[in-house]
Design an enzyme around this catalytic site. Structure first.
Site, PDB file in Angstrom:
ATOM      1  N   ASN A 140      13.883  -8.180  -2.172  1.00 13.52           N
ATOM      2  CA  ASN A 140      12.553  -8.196  -2.788  1.00 13.52           C
ATOM      3  C   ASN A 140      12.113  -9.602  -3.171  1.00 13.52           C
ATOM      4  OD1 ASN A 140      12.074  -5.560  -2.347  1.00 13.52           O
ATOM      5  ND2 ASN A 140      12.492  -4.852  -4.420  1.00 13.52           N
TER       6      ASN A 140
ATOM      7  N   THR B  36       6.706  -5.126  -8.654  1.00 14.99           N
ATOM      8  CA  THR B  36       7.934  -4.958  -7.874  1.00 14.99           C
ATOM      9  C   THR B  36       9.180  -5.189  -8.735  1.00 14.99           C
ATOM     10  OG1 THR B  36       6.726  -5.815  -5.973  1.00 14.99           O
ATOM     11  CG2 THR B  36       9.125  -5.737  -5.775  1.00 14.99           C
TER      12      THR B  36
ATOM     13  N   ALA C 144       0.840  -1.205   0.000  1.00 11.57           N
ATOM     14  CA  ALA C 144       0.000   0.000   0.000  1.00 11.57           C
ATOM     15  C   ALA C 144       0.873   1.252   0.000  1.00 11.57           C
ATOM     16  CB  ALA C 144      -0.931  -0.013   1.209  1.00 11.57           C
ATOM     17  N   GLY C 145       2.008   1.160  -0.675  1.00 13.41           N
ATOM     18  CA  GLY C 145       2.905   2.309  -0.797  1.00 13.41           C
ATOM     19  C   GLY C 145       2.456   3.192  -1.946  1.00 13.41           C
TER      20      GLY C 145
ATOM     21  N   ARG D  38      15.483   0.751  -3.426  1.00 13.50           N
ATOM     22  CA  ARG D  38      16.929   0.605  -3.310  1.00 13.50           C
ATOM     23  C   ARG D  38      17.469   1.703  -2.393  1.00 13.50           C
ATOM     24  NH1 ARG D  38      20.713  -0.694  -8.448  1.00 13.50           N
ATOM     25  NH2 ARG D  38      22.718  -0.196  -7.548  1.00 13.50           N
TER      26      ARG D  38
ATOM     27  N   HIS E 134      13.008  -4.978 -18.182  1.00 14.77           N
ATOM     28  CA  HIS E 134      12.705  -3.647 -17.666  1.00 14.77           C
ATOM     29  C   HIS E 134      13.982  -3.120 -17.012  1.00 14.77           C
ATOM     30  CE1 HIS E 134      10.392  -0.370 -16.195  1.00 14.77           C
ATOM     31  NE2 HIS E 134      10.413  -0.732 -14.931  1.00 14.77           N
TER      32      HIS E 134
ATOM     33  N   ASP F 211      -0.788  -4.674   3.259  1.00 15.69           N
ATOM     34  CA  ASP F 211       0.573  -4.205   3.525  1.00 15.69           C
ATOM     35  C   ASP F 211       1.005  -4.769   4.872  1.00 15.69           C
ATOM     36  OD1 ASP F 211       2.277  -1.599   2.217  1.00 15.69           O
ATOM     37  OD2 ASP F 211       2.871  -2.216   4.241  1.00 15.69           O
TER      38      ASP F 211
END
Ligand code: APR
Length: 311
Positions: A95, A119, A10-11, A82, A175, A33
């Site tokens: 992660n 993520t 929920a960031g 990071r 990515h 979260d």
């Protein structure tokens, strides 16, 4: 019956994704979260904007997964940013644990869901979620290409002073720095980009796209992008929930396509109610092929680190 989407994390990215899903009335949303109170508080705050904005969906927050049961889609944005002094591998391993735990719990409660990974490092986190969930490959999808093409489209539209909507672009590969913006498949209302501007300009726009994430981090200093990542995630969620069958660049597990086996790589896919309903294989030129290969190698390196960790 209304659809249900769980957003883990929920960031910044997770909360914006949840808010956009609600605003478009796509589904009921459950925000999860680990921080106590945060998903509950943000969920309630979003719900309280429903009378003003005029949407009728439920938005709830939780620290556990019971409330997520039978979700149609689980979006995973949970993770650490990071931090200074952290190597790329440190972030990868941190992660990995977060995505592993989140996937295990979410998959137990929603065994038929489509997993959408956000993520970073994205392609390696998709690999993790696929391993842990045991879901078929069409139900594990990574969000990266939609964001990367959105950035490319933005820069092109600004440069040419045309509508953002008119620009269609294609980005393949992982990515990261090695992503492969395909200029040959990039156009403005069907007019190839190469007919509209010179090579030096194109090279500059391509490089800015590759550095798109870093450009935002440089401004924000303590975090990474979240408005465009959330918007891109919601485009994928919408195509799946409404079975729109949009063709979008997404990270998909390749099983021989583009000569790649067992890795998630960004490729054009058709997104419908089943998840990935088709992977499009396009014939590449030698230089495009070489760029894609380089990008695949970068993804393979990260997955190798994970494989060694798991043993
Ligand atoms: N389970 C659930 N939530 C978790 C867990 C976990 N195991 N571990 C961390 N979180 C939560 C944090 O408490 C935080 O609220 O994940 C959230 C991450 O939010 P932010 O730090 O704001 O990060 P954000 O900007 O949203 O980015 C999330 O998306 O685009 C990618 O690179 C980005 O990997 C990052 C992810």
């Amino acid at each position: 019956m209304r659809k249900k989407v769980t957003v883990v994390g929920a960031g910044n990215v997770g909360a914006n994704t949840a808010q956009k899903i609600a605003a478009k009335e796509l589904a009921d949303v459950v925000l999860v979260d680990i921080v106590e109170g945060v998903p509950q508080g943000k969920g309630l705050d979003m719900l309280e904007s429903a009378p003003v904005e005029g949407y009728d969906v439920s938005i709830t927050g939780a620290n556990g997964y019971e409330a997520t049961a039978d979700s149609d889609i689980v979006v995973i944005t949970a993770g650490f940013p990071r931090k200074p002094g952290m190597s790329r591998d440190d972030l990868l391993l941190a992660n990995y644990e977060v995505v592993k735990t989140a996937t295990e719990s979410a998959a137990r409660y929603s065994p038929n869901a489509v997993l959408v990974l956000v993520t970073n490092p994205l392609d390696a986190m998709c690999w993790t979620a696929h391993q842990v969930s045991g879901f078929p490959r069409h139900r594990v999808i990574g969000m990266a290409g939609v964001l990367d093409t959105a950035r490319f489209r933005t820069f092109i539209a600004e440069e040419l002073k045309v509508s953002f909507e008119n620009v269609t672009a294609m980005v393949l590969g992982g990515h990261g720095d090695t992503m492969v913006p395909l200029v040959r498949f990039t156009n403005v209302s069907g007019i190839p980009l190469a007919e509209l501007t010179d090579q030096t300009t194109i090279d500059r726009l391509v490089q800015r796209t590759r550095d798109g994430g870093a450009e935002i981090v440089k401004y924000l200093k303590t975090g990474s992008a979240y408005y465009a990542p959330a918007a891109s995630t919601v485009e994928m969620v919408e195509s799946i929930l409404k079975d729109k069958k949009k063709v979008l660049p997404c990270a998909a597990l390749l099983d021989g396509e583009y000569g790649v086996h067992g890795l998630f790589v960004g490729v054009p896919v058709k997104l419908g109610s089943k998840g990935i309903e088709h992977i499009y294989q396009i014939a590449l030129t030698a230089s495009e092929e070489a760029a894609l290969q380089k990008s695949v190698e970068a993804v393979a390196e990260l997955v190798e680190v994970l494989k060694q960790k798991i043993g």
